[in-house]
Design an enzyme around this catalytic site. Structure first.
Site, PDB file in Angstrom:
ATOM      1  N   SER A   1       0.832  -1.214   0.000  1.00 47.48           N
ATOM      2  CA  SER A   1       0.000   0.000   0.000  1.00 47.48           C
ATOM      3  C   SER A   1       0.860   1.255   0.000  1.00 47.48           C
ATOM      4  CB  SER A   1      -0.901   0.015   1.240  1.00 47.48           C
ATOM      5  OG  SER A   1      -1.701  -1.126   1.279  1.00 47.48           O
TER       6      SER A   1
ATOM      7  N   THR B   1       1.810 -10.487 -10.737  1.00 52.52           N
ATOM      8  CA  THR B   1       1.044 -11.257 -11.721  1.00 52.52           C
ATOM      9  C   THR B   1       1.871 -11.380 -13.002  1.00 52.52           C
ATOM     10  OG1 THR B   1      -0.981 -10.376 -10.768  1.00 52.52           O
ATOM     11  CG2 THR B   1      -1.162 -11.322 -12.977  1.00 52.52           C
TER      12      THR B   1
ATOM     13  N   GLU C   1      -5.977   1.348 -14.040  1.00 58.41           N
ATOM     14  CA  GLU C   1      -5.906   0.051 -13.346  1.00 58.41           C
ATOM     15  C   GLU C   1      -7.150  -0.158 -12.482  1.00 58.41           C
ATOM     16  OE1 GLU C   1      -3.061  -2.186 -10.113  1.00 58.41           O
ATOM     17  OE2 GLU C   1      -2.188  -0.576 -11.268  1.00 58.41           O
TER      18      GLU C   1
HETATM   19  C1  LIG Z   1      -2.975 -12.289  -6.535  1.00 59.47           C
HETATM   20  C2  LIG Z   1      -2.318 -10.939  -6.423  1.00 59.47           C
HETATM   21  C3  LIG Z   1      -1.810 -10.344  -7.572  1.00 59.47           C
HETATM   22  C4  LIG Z   1      -1.139  -9.109  -7.487  1.00 59.47           C
HETATM   23  N1  LIG Z   1      -0.549  -8.581  -8.614  1.00 59.47           N
HETATM   24  C5  LIG Z   1       0.289  -7.515  -8.475  1.00 59.47           C
HETATM   25  C6  LIG Z   1       1.074  -7.056  -9.581  1.00 59.47           C
HETATM   26  O1  LIG Z   1       0.986  -7.591 -10.696  1.00 59.47           O
HETATM   27  N2  LIG Z   1       1.941  -6.037  -9.381  1.00 59.47           N
HETATM   28  C7  LIG Z   1       2.079  -5.420  -8.171  1.00 59.47           C
HETATM   29  O2  LIG Z   1       2.877  -4.512  -8.071  1.00 59.47           O
HETATM   30  N3  LIG Z   1       1.329  -5.815  -7.102  1.00 59.47           N
HETATM   31  C8  LIG Z   1       0.453  -6.856  -7.221  1.00 59.47           C
HETATM   32  N4  LIG Z   1      -0.286  -7.278  -6.146  1.00 59.47           N
HETATM   33  C9  LIG Z   1      -0.092  -6.632  -4.858  1.00 59.47           C
HETATM   34  C10 LIG Z   1      -1.282  -5.799  -4.370  1.00 59.47           C
HETATM   35  O3  LIG Z   1      -1.418  -4.640  -5.128  1.00 59.47           O
HETATM   36  C11 LIG Z   1      -1.025  -5.564  -2.866  1.00 59.47           C
HETATM   37  O4  LIG Z   1      -1.260  -6.796  -2.206  1.00 59.47           O
HETATM   38  C12 LIG Z   1      -1.892  -4.475  -2.291  1.00 59.47           C
HETATM   39  O5  LIG Z   1      -1.544  -3.228  -2.837  1.00 59.47           O
HETATM   40  C13 LIG Z   1      -1.782  -4.408  -0.777  1.00 59.47           C
HETATM   41  O6  LIG Z   1      -0.449  -4.399  -0.349  1.00 59.47           O
HETATM   42  P1  LIG Z   1       0.026  -5.422   0.793  1.00 59.47           P
HETATM   43  O7  LIG Z   1      -0.437  -6.759   0.390  1.00 59.47           O
HETATM   44  O8  LIG Z   1       1.467  -5.239   1.027  1.00 59.47           O
HETATM   45  O9  LIG Z   1      -0.801  -5.008   2.081  1.00 59.47           O
HETATM   46  P2  LIG Z   1      -0.338  -3.918   3.180  1.00 59.47           P
HETATM   47  O10 LIG Z   1       0.057  -2.668   2.519  1.00 59.47           O
HETATM   48  O11 LIG Z   1       0.604  -4.565   4.118  1.00 59.47           O
HETATM   49  O12 LIG Z   1      -1.718  -3.692   3.953  1.00 59.47           O
HETATM   50  C14 LIG Z   1      -2.240  -4.617   4.909  1.00 59.47           C
HETATM   51  C15 LIG Z   1      -3.629  -4.161   5.339  1.00 59.47           C
HETATM   52  O13 LIG Z   1      -3.532  -2.871   5.946  1.00 59.47           O
HETATM   53  C16 LIG Z   1      -4.375  -1.953   5.283  1.00 59.47           C
HETATM   54  N5  LIG Z   1      -3.738  -0.627   5.256  1.00 59.47           N
HETATM   55  C17 LIG Z   1      -2.515  -0.319   4.751  1.00 59.47           C
HETATM   56  N6  LIG Z   1      -2.281   0.985   4.868  1.00 59.47           N
HETATM   57  C18 LIG Z   1      -3.385   1.526   5.445  1.00 59.47           C
HETATM   58  C19 LIG Z   1      -3.773   2.856   5.846  1.00 59.47           C
HETATM   59  N7  LIG Z   1      -2.969   3.907   5.626  1.00 59.47           N
HETATM   60  N8  LIG Z   1      -4.976   3.028   6.422  1.00 59.47           N
HETATM   61  C20 LIG Z   1      -5.809   1.978   6.631  1.00 59.47           C
HETATM   62  N9  LIG Z   1      -5.513   0.715   6.261  1.00 59.47           N
HETATM   63  C21 LIG Z   1      -4.318   0.492   5.691  1.00 59.47           C
HETATM   64  C22 LIG Z   1      -4.549  -2.513   3.886  1.00 59.47           C
HETATM   65  O14 LIG Z   1      -5.722  -2.022   3.272  1.00 59.47           O
HETATM   66  C23 LIG Z   1      -4.603  -4.003   4.166  1.00 59.47           C
HETATM   67  O15 LIG Z   1      -5.894  -4.363   4.549  1.00 59.47           O
HETATM   68  C24 LIG Z   1      -1.022  -8.469  -6.225  1.00 59.47           C
HETATM   69  C25 LIG Z   1      -1.573  -9.057  -5.081  1.00 59.47           C
HETATM   70  C26 LIG Z   1      -2.194 -10.276  -5.159  1.00 59.47           C
HETATM   71  C27 LIG Z   1      -2.732 -10.909  -3.900  1.00 59.47           C
END
Ligand SMILES: Cc1cc2nc3c(=O)[nH]c(=O)nc-3n(C[C@H](O)[C@H](O)[C@H](O)COP(=O)(O)OP(=O)(O)OC[C@H]3O[C@@H](n4cnc5c(N)ncnc54)[C@H](O)[C@@H]3O)c2cc1C
Length: 388
Positions: free
Chosen positions: A134, A160, A243
């Site tokens: 995020s 992906t 996106e």
């Molecule tokens: C199957 C799959 C395919 C994907 N494909 C791609 C891709 O092709 N390229 C790519 O770059 N990424 C990809 N992603 C990554 C995806 O974009 C991230 O998983 C997503 O942006 C969330 O990041 P994180 O998983 O690190 O969660 P984190 O950032 O660790 O967040 C964890 C939780 O905390 C919450 N949170 C975080 N910050 C805040 C805030 N400020 N206030 C309130 N809540 C908050 C989030 O909403 C979430 O619920 C993919 C993910 C999956 C699962």
């Protein structure tokens, strides 16, 4: 069919794409879902048909069409029930290729965009990192310039097409002291020394490959910098709108597909001597779901129109993804319930849809992050227009 947005030509395209999917893709879906690998031949077929070039410039082999062809492409991909297959296709076309087309110079477009459109090269977009997805500005991957090269170190995750792609569009810090003003985007060839990828096992999207990528002193020629050094963050932000629209359209289309399937089932399934679709409580649930889907769909089309006209639509695209992915999850959850025990069986489509849909509120900006963006726009009057 909504004639406000779709012409006769759009409708003809939808019909021919539906036929193509039924003939060329559907017979292979179960295998790809099971193996977690989409065979290479289908990429080439998509390329030959021009599907990867719908809205890219004719100069580089695209068709230069309006965004409603993309809307149709995305909707129909959702209606063959493989979120993973759809994701592999749209991540290539609308995540990786967007950066190549928008920021790449003529040489990069010839080397990467043309073969991406042809289906000869597959791309992926690497932004998220193990330490946080995020917080894009907080990324740790570094690219340090040394003479006519950059040396890349760090890691990305959840990518992906991270295993099967031929090139990677990678965001990295080129000047960490400048925070998000010190981020840049590069194209990295798959076979570059020091690059490795590990496949990740996941809940849904089974047909698509998702990978963690490591960069260990990966040397990239300086001319593989996309656009200007230090402009990576605004480029990413700029493309988030498309996106998010992609993910909104996916959401309304899969919800619509789930409801269509469920309505058919309800018209055939008898309980207590009546068809399911005769029970008032269930009819009201259907009415509620159909209304929510329709609202999302109409709103998503209006956002597509804005983006097609190159209007600034960060707020609308964020709202569209926030609500459409929520509605899709809820609709699919309730549709599965309406199938009773059959909904829980893998022989029926709802089980896979439930798993695939769950990614909607997570990928490409979580719902929480979208709420942050929307709140900043409407409460703090923040403007996300890129400084490019
Ligand atoms: C199957 C799959 C395919 C994907 N494909 C791609 C891709 O092709 N390229 C790519 O770059 N990424 C990809 N992603 C990554 C995806 O974009 C991230 O998983 C997503 O942006 C969330 O990041 P994180 O998983 O690190 O969660 P984190 O950032 O660790 O967040 C964890 C939780 O905390 C919450 N949170 C975080 N910050 C805040 C805030 N400020 N206030 C309130 N809540 C908050 C989030 O909403 C979430 O619920 C993919 C993910 C999956 C699962």
């Amino acid at each position: 069919m909504n004639s406000t947005y779709f012409t006769e030509e759009h409708i003809a395209f939808r019909q021919s794409f539906q036929k193509f999917l039924q003939k060329e893709v559907v017979p292979h879906i179960e295998k790809w879902e099971k193996d977690g690998v989409i065979e290479r031949f289908i990429w080439k077929k998509f390329g030959d048909m021009g599907y990867f070039g719908l809205n890219y410039s004719e100069e580089y082999g695209g068709l230069g069409l309006d965004l409603f062809y993309t809307v149709i492409f995305l909707e129909e991909l959702q209606k063959i029930n493989s979120g993973g297959f759809a994701a592999a296709m749209w991540a290539h076309t609308y995540l990786a290729m967007t950066h190549v087309a928008k920021e790449g110079d003529d040489r990069i477009k010839r080397e990467y965009l043309i073969p991406s459109i042809n289906g000869d090269k597959i791309g992926c977009l690497c932004i998220s990192e193990p330490f946080g997805g995020s917080d894009v500005a907080g990324m740790r991957t570094m690219a340090v310039q040394k003479g006519s090269s950059y040396v890349l170190n760090g890691s990305k995750t959840f990518i992906t097409n991270g295993i099967l792609s031929d090139y990677l569009v990678v965001a990295a810090k080129t000047n960490p002291a400048l925070g998000n003003k010190g981020m840049s985007i590069f194209i990295v060839d798959r076979d570059t020394s020091g690059l490795s990828a590990t496949s990740l096992n996941k809940l849904g999207w089974k047909a698509s490959d998702t990978a963690e990528i490591a960069f260990d002193n990966v040397i990239i020629p300086a001319e593989n910098l996309l656009g200007e050094e230090g402009k990576g963050f605004p480029y990413i932000m700029q493309h988030f709108a498309i996106e998010r629209l992609v993910m909104s359209i996916n959401a309304h289309a899969r919800a619509e597909y789930a409801l269509e399937y469920t309505l058919q089932y309800m018209s055939e399934r008898k309980v207590f001597g009546k068809n399911l679709n005769e029970f008032q409580a269930l009819r009201h649930k259907v009415a509620e779901m159909a209304s929510e889907i329709e609202m999302c769909k109409e709103f998503n089309y209006s956002v597509a129109k804005k983006l097609n006209e190159e209007q600034y639509a960060v707020k609308e695209a964020s709202m569209a993804k926030l609500l459409s992915t929520k509605v899709a999850d809820e609709v699919i959850y309730h549709c599965l319930q309406l199938l009773g025990g059959y909904g829980y069986m893998e022989d029926y489509p709802l089980a896979r849809m439930l798993r695939d849909s769950r990614l909607g509120p997570i990928g490409g900006g979580t719902s929480e992050i979208l709420k942050e963006i929307i709140a900043k726009i409407i409460i703090d009057k923040k403007d996300y227009r890129p400084a490019t």
